[in-house]
Scaffold this motif. Structure first.
Motif, PDB file in Angstrom:
ATOM      1  N   LYS A  64     -11.479  -3.231  11.202  1.00 53.42           N
ATOM      2  CA  LYS A  64     -10.383  -2.557  10.501  1.00 53.42           C
ATOM      3  C   LYS A  64     -10.605  -2.663   8.998  1.00 53.42           C
ATOM      4  CE  LYS A  64      -5.290  -2.692  10.140  1.00 53.42           C
ATOM      5  NZ  LYS A  64      -4.072  -3.408  10.610  1.00 53.42           N
ATOM      6  N   VAL A  65     -10.399  -1.564   8.306  1.00 51.89           N
ATOM      7  CA  VAL A  65     -10.549  -1.530   6.847  1.00 51.89           C
ATOM      8  C   VAL A  65      -9.328  -0.837   6.246  1.00 51.89           C
ATOM      9  CG1 VAL A  65     -11.912  -0.691   4.895  1.00 51.89           C
ATOM     10  CG2 VAL A  65     -13.070  -1.472   6.980  1.00 51.89           C
ATOM     11  N   GLN A  66      -8.662  -1.506   5.312  1.00 53.22           N
ATOM     12  CA  GLN A  66      -7.494  -0.947   4.631  1.00 53.22           C
ATOM     13  C   GLN A  66      -7.781  -0.860   3.132  1.00 53.22           C
ATOM     14  OE1 GLN A  66      -5.154  -4.170   6.812  1.00 53.22           O
ATOM     15  NE2 GLN A  66      -3.512  -2.700   6.336  1.00 53.22           N
ATOM     16  N   VAL A  67      -7.715   0.332   2.599  1.00 55.77           N
ATOM     17  CA  VAL A  67      -7.925   0.548   1.167  1.00 55.77           C
ATOM     18  C   VAL A  67      -6.601   0.999   0.557  1.00 55.77           C
ATOM     19  CG1 VAL A  67      -9.119   1.894  -0.591  1.00 55.77           C
ATOM     20  CG2 VAL A  67     -10.358   1.122   1.445  1.00 55.77           C
ATOM     21  N   PHE A  68      -6.171   0.300  -0.488  1.00 54.18           N
ATOM     22  CA  PHE A  68      -4.915   0.609  -1.155  1.00 54.18           C
ATOM     23  C   PHE A  68      -5.203   1.323  -2.476  1.00 54.18           C
ATOM     24  CE2 PHE A  68      -4.191  -2.924   1.644  1.00 54.18           C
ATOM     25  CZ  PHE A  68      -2.965  -2.645   2.243  1.00 54.18           C
ATOM     26  N   LEU A  69      -4.662   2.526  -2.626  1.00 55.43           N
ATOM     27  CA  LEU A  69      -4.874   3.310  -3.836  1.00 55.43           C
ATOM     28  C   LEU A  69      -3.729   3.048  -4.817  1.00 55.43           C
ATOM     29  CD1 LEU A  69      -6.408   4.793  -1.459  1.00 55.43           C
ATOM     30  CD2 LEU A  69      -6.282   6.838  -2.883  1.00 55.43           C
ATOM     31  N   PRO A  70      -4.032   2.968  -6.115  1.00 56.90           N
ATOM     32  CA  PRO A  70      -2.983   2.695  -7.103  1.00 56.90           C
ATOM     33  C   PRO A  70      -1.997   3.857  -7.200  1.00 56.90           C
ATOM     34  CG  PRO A  70      -5.032   3.304  -8.191  1.00 56.90           C
ATOM     35  CD  PRO A  70      -5.362   3.141  -6.741  1.00 56.90           C
ATOM     36  N   THR A  71      -0.729   3.535  -7.371  1.00 58.15           N
ATOM     37  CA  THR A  71       0.299   4.571  -7.524  1.00 58.15           C
ATOM     38  C   THR A  71       0.832   4.645  -8.953  1.00 58.15           C
ATOM     39  OG1 THR A  71       1.983   2.983  -6.765  1.00 58.15           O
ATOM     40  CG2 THR A  71       1.015   4.446  -5.113  1.00 58.15           C
ATOM     41  N   ASP A  72       0.508   3.621  -9.784  1.00 59.74           N
ATOM     42  CA  ASP A  72       0.898   3.714 -11.191  1.00 59.74           C
ATOM     43  C   ASP A  72       0.005   4.700 -11.933  1.00 59.74           C
ATOM     44  OD1 ASP A  72      -1.255   2.061 -10.790  1.00 59.74           O
ATOM     45  OD2 ASP A  72      -0.694   0.609 -12.344  1.00 59.74           O
ATOM     46  N   VAL A  90      -3.443   7.857   7.051  1.00 56.62           N
ATOM     47  CA  VAL A  90      -3.159   8.027   5.630  1.00 56.62           C
ATOM     48  C   VAL A  90      -1.672   7.841   5.367  1.00 56.62           C
ATOM     49  CG1 VAL A  90      -3.277   9.606   3.662  1.00 56.62           C
ATOM     50  CG2 VAL A  90      -5.108   9.601   5.381  1.00 56.62           C
ATOM     51  N   THR A  91      -1.348   6.965   4.420  1.00 54.18           N
ATOM     52  CA  THR A  91       0.048   6.696   4.047  1.00 54.18           C
ATOM     53  C   THR A  91       0.309   7.231   2.647  1.00 54.18           C
ATOM     54  OG1 THR A  91       0.078   4.675   5.394  1.00 54.18           O
ATOM     55  CG2 THR A  91       1.782   4.902   3.718  1.00 54.18           C
ATOM     56  N   THR A  92       1.384   7.981   2.483  1.00 52.11           N
ATOM     57  CA  THR A  92       1.756   8.515   1.165  1.00 52.11           C
ATOM     58  C   THR A  92       3.009   7.812   0.652  1.00 52.11           C
ATOM     59  OG1 THR A  92       3.077  10.284   2.166  1.00 52.11           O
ATOM     60  CG2 THR A  92       0.760  10.765   1.673  1.00 52.11           C
ATOM     61  N   THR A  93       3.148   7.792  -0.660  1.00 46.31           N
ATOM     62  CA  THR A  93       4.277   7.130  -1.314  1.00 46.31           C
ATOM     63  C   THR A  93       4.843   8.046  -2.390  1.00 46.31           C
ATOM     64  OG1 THR A  93       3.353   4.920  -0.924  1.00 46.31           O
ATOM     65  CG2 THR A  93       4.969   5.133  -2.700  1.00 46.31           C
ATOM     66  N   LYS A  94       6.169   8.019  -2.538  1.00 43.60           N
ATOM     67  CA  LYS A  94       6.795   8.802  -3.599  1.00 43.60           C
ATOM     68  C   LYS A  94       6.539   8.109  -4.926  1.00 43.60           C
ATOM     69  CE  LYS A  94      10.456  11.027  -2.733  1.00 43.60           C
ATOM     70  NZ  LYS A  94       9.936  12.384  -3.053  1.00 43.60           N
ATOM     71  N   LEU A  95       6.075   8.876  -5.885  1.00 40.57           N
ATOM     72  CA  LEU A  95       5.714   8.311  -7.176  1.00 40.57           C
ATOM     73  C   LEU A  95       6.947   8.018  -8.027  1.00 40.57           C
ATOM     74  CD1 LEU A  95       2.727  10.687  -8.050  1.00 40.57           C
ATOM     75  CD2 LEU A  95       2.613   8.376  -7.085  1.00 40.57           C
ATOM     76  N   LYS A  96       6.921   6.879  -8.723  1.00 36.61           N
ATOM     77  CA  LYS A  96       8.021   6.548  -9.635  1.00 36.61           C
ATOM     78  C   LYS A  96       8.035   7.512 -10.821  1.00 36.61           C
ATOM     79  CE  LYS A  96       8.149   1.603  -8.558  1.00 36.61           C
ATOM     80  NZ  LYS A  96       8.018   0.224  -9.101  1.00 36.61           N
ATOM     81  N   LYS A  97       6.824   7.948 -11.206  1.00 35.95           N
ATOM     82  CA  LYS A  97       6.698   8.892 -12.310  1.00 35.95           C
ATOM     83  C   LYS A  97       5.888  10.096 -11.835  1.00 35.95           C
ATOM     84  CE  LYS A  97       5.054   9.336 -17.084  1.00 35.95           C
ATOM     85  NZ  LYS A  97       4.355   8.667 -18.210  1.00 35.95           N
ATOM     86  N   PRO A  98       6.542  11.237 -11.565  1.00 35.42           N
ATOM     87  CA  PRO A  98       5.820  12.427 -11.104  1.00 35.42           C
ATOM     88  C   PRO A  98       4.731  12.838 -12.098  1.00 35.42           C
ATOM     89  CG  PRO A  98       8.184  12.694 -10.832  1.00 35.42           C
ATOM     90  CD  PRO A  98       7.993  11.458 -11.659  1.00 35.42           C
ATOM     91  N   THR A 107       4.902  14.826  -6.729  1.00 32.24           N
ATOM     92  CA  THR A 107       5.869  13.739  -6.573  1.00 32.24           C
ATOM     93  C   THR A 107       5.425  12.695  -5.552  1.00 32.24           C
ATOM     94  OG1 THR A 107       7.078  15.012  -4.905  1.00 32.24           O
ATOM     95  CG2 THR A 107       7.792  15.246  -7.197  1.00 32.24           C
ATOM     96  N   ASP A 108       4.416  13.009  -4.759  1.00 31.78           N
ATOM     97  CA  ASP A 108       3.908  12.075  -3.749  1.00 31.78           C
ATOM     98  C   ASP A 108       2.391  11.943  -3.881  1.00 31.78           C
ATOM     99  OD1 ASP A 108       6.320  13.744  -2.414  1.00 31.78           O
ATOM    100  OD2 ASP A 108       6.353  11.681  -1.656  1.00 31.78           O
ATOM    101  N   ALA A 109       1.874  10.762  -3.512  1.00 28.61           N
ATOM    102  CA  ALA A 109       0.423  10.542  -3.554  1.00 28.61           C
ATOM    103  C   ALA A 109       0.041   9.536  -2.475  1.00 28.61           C
ATOM    104  CB  ALA A 109      -0.005  10.031  -4.925  1.00 28.61           C
ATOM    105  N   VAL A 110      -1.207   9.583  -2.071  1.00 28.44           N
ATOM    106  CA  VAL A 110      -1.705   8.651  -1.056  1.00 28.44           C
ATOM    107  C   VAL A 110      -1.770   7.242  -1.648  1.00 28.44           C
ATOM    108  CG1 VAL A 110      -3.690   8.008   0.364  1.00 28.44           C
ATOM    109  CG2 VAL A 110      -3.001  10.407   0.173  1.00 28.44           C
ATOM    110  N   SER A 111      -1.195   6.279  -0.917  1.00 26.09           N
ATOM    111  CA  SER A 111      -1.175   4.893  -1.390  1.00 26.09           C
ATOM    112  C   SER A 111      -2.005   3.958  -0.511  1.00 26.09           C
ATOM    113  CB  SER A 111       0.267   4.373  -1.431  1.00 26.09           C
ATOM    114  OG  SER A 111       0.868   4.465  -0.144  1.00 26.09           O
TER     115      SER A 111
END
Length: 259
Positions: A64-72, A90-98, A107-111
């Motif tokens: 298993k390999v998990q890569v976390f992408l920056p959301t800032d 693939v998991t997406t997250t709502k951005l604090k700053k669009p 407004t969303d990006a892969v995290s």
């Protein structure tokens, strides 16, 4: 047993242990999870990041390999390349700053991307390719924290960030350097005011710039690998020199001890 034989045996044992330590350290240094290429231009568009995951366990496989992408500083337009034997989630997250782009506000990006189902066995590595639409242009470095899970349940956390002037951490996170873009990168990002003919003429320039960047990165990576190999070879030669000196000293003592 004669003093000479005892000295030779001790010298040989010490040399073997030292050489084993050198080789083990060299192997550990090259077993990190890394991202390739190691650098891209700020704001680069339509590229690929490859996460290289080596297996460093003798008796377990990576499952298993998990890569976390920056959301800032988000990576936009992420797409996962199908990998034989592996399933990607693939998991997406709502951005604090669009993020505002030429195509609208994002407004969303892969995290996070998680790969499961496959196996990386001892002595093997696997490249996991991720395509992106655009890299951020407001930072000089992206860190991709990674978790590597083995078949025996152990987890290696590649999450430590290197600090300027300090030694490399034991479990560094894969990191991508973002450099100041040149004319090609500016043409690729665009300003929204170019006419169709201008955009068409800029496209080849952008492609050429991207190609040159990748070739340069490949060359830098090869140089770095060569430097590490030469460094390891130098250590081994040094150890062998110590072995030779130890044997010569032991033999000299043996001759001097004879009546």
């Amino acid at each position: 047993m004669s003093p000479t034989s005892t000295t030779l045996r001790r010298t040989g044992t010490l040399a073997a242990l030292t050489l084993a330590g050198v080789l083990a350290a060299a192997g550990a240094a090259s077993a990190h999870v890394t991202v390739h290429p190691e650098s891209y231009a700020k704001g680069a568009t339509d590229g690929v990041l490859s996460f290289r995951v080596p297996n460093e366990e003798d008796t377990a496989s990576t499952t298993k390999v998990q890569v976390f992408l920056p959301t800032d500083h988000p990576v936009l337009g992420v797409l996962v390349t199908p990998q034989a034997g592996w399933t990607a989630k693939v998991t997406t997250t709502k951005l604090k700053k669009p993020v505002k782009t030429d195509d609208g506000t994002i407004t969303d990006a892969v995290s996070e991307i998680t790969w499961t189902g496959g196996r990386i066995r001892h002595g093997e590595f696997q490249d996991f390719d991720v395509a992106f639409g655009q890299l951020p242009d407001d930072t000089g470095r992206l860190s991709f924290k990674t978790l590597q899970t083995y078949s025996d349940g152990s987890v290696v956390r590649w999450i430590e960030e290197a600090k300027a002037g300090a030694d490399e951490p034991e479990n560094p996170a894969p990191a991508l350097t973002l450099t100041a873009g040149g004319a090609g990168a500016e043409a690729s990002n665009g300003s929204g005011g170019a006419a169709g003919s201008d955009a068409d003429s800029a496209a080849p320039s952008s492609a050429s710039s991207s190609k040159d960047t990748k070739e340069s990165t490949a060359s830098d990576t090869a140089d770095d690998s060569t430097a590490r190999s030469l460094g390891t070879a130098g250590l081994v030669v040094g150890v062998l020199g110590l072995i030779a000196a130890g044997f010569a000293l032991a033999l000299a003592r043996g001759r001097n001890a004879r009546p």
